[in-house]
Design a protein around this motif. Sequence first.
Motif, PDB file in Angstrom:
ATOM      1  N   GLU A  33       1.003  -1.198  -0.138  1.00  0.00           N
ATOM      2  CA  GLU A  33      -0.082   0.100  -0.215  1.00  0.00           C
ATOM      3  C   GLU A  33       1.030   1.021   0.070  1.00  0.00           C
ATOM      4  N   TRP A  34       2.011   1.217   0.907  1.00  0.00           N
ATOM      5  CA  TRP A  34       2.877   2.360   0.985  1.00  0.00           C
ATOM      6  C   TRP A  34       3.638   2.665  -0.451  1.00  0.00           C
ATOM      7  N   ALA A  35       3.923   1.465  -0.963  1.00  0.00           N
ATOM      8  CA  ALA A  35       4.680   1.484  -2.426  1.00  0.00           C
ATOM      9  C   ALA A  35       3.658   2.193  -3.350  1.00  0.00           C
ATOM     10  N   ALA A  36       2.403   1.869  -3.357  1.00  0.00           N
ATOM     11  CA  ALA A  36       1.443   2.244  -4.423  1.00  0.00           C
ATOM     12  C   ALA A  36       1.077   3.654  -4.353  1.00  0.00           C
ATOM     13  N   ARG A  37       1.514   4.411  -3.084  1.00  0.00           N
ATOM     14  CA  ARG A  37       1.405   5.781  -3.151  1.00  0.00           C
ATOM     15  C   ARG A  37       2.458   6.723  -3.434  1.00  0.00           C
ATOM     16  N   ARG A  38       3.585   6.121  -3.809  1.00  0.00           N
ATOM     17  CA  ARG A  38       4.875   6.730  -4.103  1.00  0.00           C
ATOM     18  C   ARG A  38       4.747   7.401  -5.550  1.00  0.00           C
ATOM     19  N   ASN A  39       5.126   8.726  -5.462  1.00  0.00           N
ATOM     20  CA  ASN A  39       5.196   9.439  -6.831  1.00  0.00           C
ATOM     21  C   ASN A  39       6.268   9.864  -7.084  1.00  0.00           C
ATOM     22  N   ALA A  40       7.317   9.899  -6.138  1.00  0.00           N
ATOM     23  CA  ALA A  40       8.498  10.789  -6.316  1.00  0.00           C
ATOM     24  C   ALA A  40       9.761   9.848  -5.708  1.00  0.00           C
ATOM     25  N   PRO A  41      10.891   9.828  -6.199  1.00  0.00           N
ATOM     26  CA  PRO A  41      12.049   9.242  -6.019  1.00  0.00           C
ATOM     27  C   PRO A  41      11.955   9.243  -4.290  1.00  0.00           C
ATOM     28  N   ALA A  42      12.223   8.207  -3.555  1.00  0.00           N
ATOM     29  CA  ALA A  42      12.538   8.015  -2.096  1.00  0.00           C
ATOM     30  C   ALA A  42      13.432   6.882  -1.769  1.00  0.00           C
ATOM     31  N   THR A  88      15.904   0.883   1.486  1.00  0.00           N
ATOM     32  CA  THR A  88      15.485   0.559  -0.059  1.00  0.00           C
ATOM     33  C   THR A  88      15.221   1.931  -0.801  1.00  0.00           C
ATOM     34  N   ALA A  89      15.407   1.893  -2.024  1.00  0.00           N
ATOM     35  CA  ALA A  89      15.267   2.921  -2.997  1.00  0.00           C
ATOM     36  C   ALA A  89      13.894   2.575  -3.750  1.00  0.00           C
ATOM     37  N   TRP A  90      13.307   3.777  -3.882  1.00  0.00           N
ATOM     38  CA  TRP A  90      12.125   3.663  -4.458  1.00  0.00           C
ATOM     39  C   TRP A  90      12.159   4.693  -5.668  1.00  0.00           C
ATOM     40  N   THR A  91      11.914   3.996  -7.114  1.00  0.00           N
ATOM     41  CA  THR A  91      11.708   5.092  -8.209  1.00  0.00           C
ATOM     42  C   THR A  91      10.777   4.140  -9.324  1.00  0.00           C
ATOM     43  N   LYS A  92      10.814   4.580 -10.308  1.00  0.00           N
ATOM     44  CA  LYS A  92       9.884   3.916 -11.348  1.00  0.00           C
ATOM     45  C   LYS A  92      10.534   3.033 -12.268  1.00  0.00           C
ATOM     46  N   ARG A  93      12.047   3.095 -11.966  1.00  0.00           N
ATOM     47  CA  ARG A  93      12.950   1.888 -12.924  1.00  0.00           C
ATOM     48  C   ARG A  93      13.897   1.270 -11.941  1.00  0.00           C
ATOM     49  N   PRO A  94      14.287   0.073 -12.100  1.00  0.00           N
ATOM     50  CA  PRO A  94      15.124  -0.555 -11.319  1.00  0.00           C
ATOM     51  C   PRO A  94      16.458   0.012 -11.488  1.00  0.00           C
ATOM     52  N   GLU A  95      16.984   0.633 -12.518  1.00  0.00           N
ATOM     53  CA  GLU A  95      18.219   1.039 -12.754  1.00  0.00           C
ATOM     54  C   GLU A  95      18.504   2.345 -11.898  1.00  0.00           C
ATOM     55  N   ASP A  96      17.450   3.102 -11.781  1.00  0.00           N
ATOM     56  CA  ASP A  96      17.542   4.252 -10.891  1.00  0.00           C
ATOM     57  C   ASP A  96      17.607   4.000  -9.374  1.00  0.00           C
ATOM     58  N   GLU A  97      16.753   2.930  -8.911  1.00  0.00           N
ATOM     59  CA  GLU A  97      16.890   2.256  -7.587  1.00  0.00           C
ATOM     60  C   GLU A  97      18.226   1.788  -7.412  1.00  0.00           C
ATOM     61  N   HIS A  98      19.034   1.252  -8.347  1.00  0.00           N
ATOM     62  CA  HIS A  98      20.341   0.708  -7.939  1.00  0.00           C
ATOM     63  C   HIS A  98      21.498   1.992  -7.813  1.00  0.00           C
ATOM     64  N   ARG A  99      20.866   3.039  -8.731  1.00  0.00           N
ATOM     65  CA  ARG A  99      21.792   4.190  -8.509  1.00  0.00           C
ATOM     66  C   ARG A  99      21.805   4.836  -7.275  1.00  0.00           C
ATOM     67  N   LEU A 100      20.360   4.902  -6.802  1.00  0.00           N
ATOM     68  CA  LEU A 100      20.229   5.360  -5.530  1.00  0.00           C
ATOM     69  C   LEU A 100      20.924   4.608  -4.283  1.00  0.00           C
ATOM     70  N   LEU A 101      20.748   3.218  -4.301  1.00  0.00           N
ATOM     71  CA  LEU A 101      21.472   2.355  -3.462  1.00  0.00           C
ATOM     72  C   LEU A 101      22.798   2.651  -3.382  1.00  0.00           C
ATOM     73  N   SER A 102      23.393   2.843  -4.648  1.00  0.00           N
ATOM     74  CA  SER A 102      25.001   2.983  -4.617  1.00  0.00           C
ATOM     75  C   SER A 102      25.360   4.310  -4.106  1.00  0.00           C
ATOM     76  N   ALA A 103      24.402   5.269  -4.143  1.00  0.00           N
ATOM     77  CA  ALA A 103      24.419   6.517  -3.496  1.00  0.00           C
ATOM     78  C   ALA A 103      24.396   6.476  -2.008  1.00  0.00           C
ATOM     79  N   VAL A 104      23.759   5.644  -1.546  1.00  0.00           N
ATOM     80  CA  VAL A 104      23.548   5.430  -0.174  1.00  0.00           C
ATOM     81  C   VAL A 104      24.751   4.943   0.408  1.00  0.00           C
ATOM     82  N   LEU A 105      25.340   3.903  -0.310  1.00  0.00           N
ATOM     83  CA  LEU A 105      26.505   3.334   0.067  1.00  0.00           C
ATOM     84  C   LEU A 105      27.691   4.058   0.380  1.00  0.00           C
ATOM     85  N   ALA A 106      27.728   4.859  -0.736  1.00  0.00           N
ATOM     86  CA  ALA A 106      29.066   5.914  -1.078  1.00  0.00           C
ATOM     87  C   ALA A 106      28.534   7.122   0.271  1.00  0.00           C
ATOM     88  N   THR A 107      27.441   6.960   0.699  1.00  0.00           N
ATOM     89  CA  THR A 107      27.107   8.048   1.698  1.00  0.00           C
ATOM     90  C   THR A 107      27.411   7.626   3.316  1.00  0.00           C
TER      91      THR A 107
END
Length: 214
Positions: A33-42, A88-107
């Motif tokens: 339910e929470w994932a369905a309400r997402r409309n922006a990267p998180a 976890t990273a939440w976007t429209k595309r898996p590739e963008d989610e992987h980029r966000l997770l990579s940014a989290v690791l680097a941070t």
Amino acid sequence: MIHEVDEVLKGLLNGGALAGSGVEIAFDAPTREWAARRNAPAVDAYLYDIREDVGRRQRGTVPVRDDQGVVRTRRQPPRWFRLAYLVTAWTKRPEDEHRLLSAVLATLLPHETLAPGQLTGSLANLGLTVPLTVAGPHTEARSLADVWSALGGELKPSLDVVITVPFPAYPEYDAGPPVTEGAGVRVRAVDGTLDDNAERRHRPGHLATGGAAQ
């Protein structure tokens, strides 16, 4: 104490590689339910496990000093707890989610320990360094597959972030008044008379000198 850890983690995630990205940092349970309400990267940091790190438990008491360094009370050492976050990273595309997770690791990777100055509130007041681990091996915490099953969602890439924090153990005990005077030593000579010079030599603040009592 737990909400202060949330603030620390949010501050870290808003900096580093994610600074200025506009990505929302959330702490919600990532249900369908929470994932369905997402409309922006998180980036979501869901606190899924809390348990004591018994290997850090200490016995006895520790002194609590005032601004002058005088011991006023004594208390039990803090108990340490492992707070495990499912990130976890939440976007429209898996590739963008992987980029966000990579940014989290680097941070987060540069922050193996958090100094008191990086903490907030009562957590900072304890003056203790806090360890942080990212994507470490699972030991006592529940497996992430079990977590996803309990949430009713589909398994997706995630990072396990564990922050081990001290939690004060009460009660506190009043300490006795500080010692302000030392004990003197009175020495008698062989004839039974008191040797005042020997007494002075053994008083606190006097340097002992050589020579035997007469």
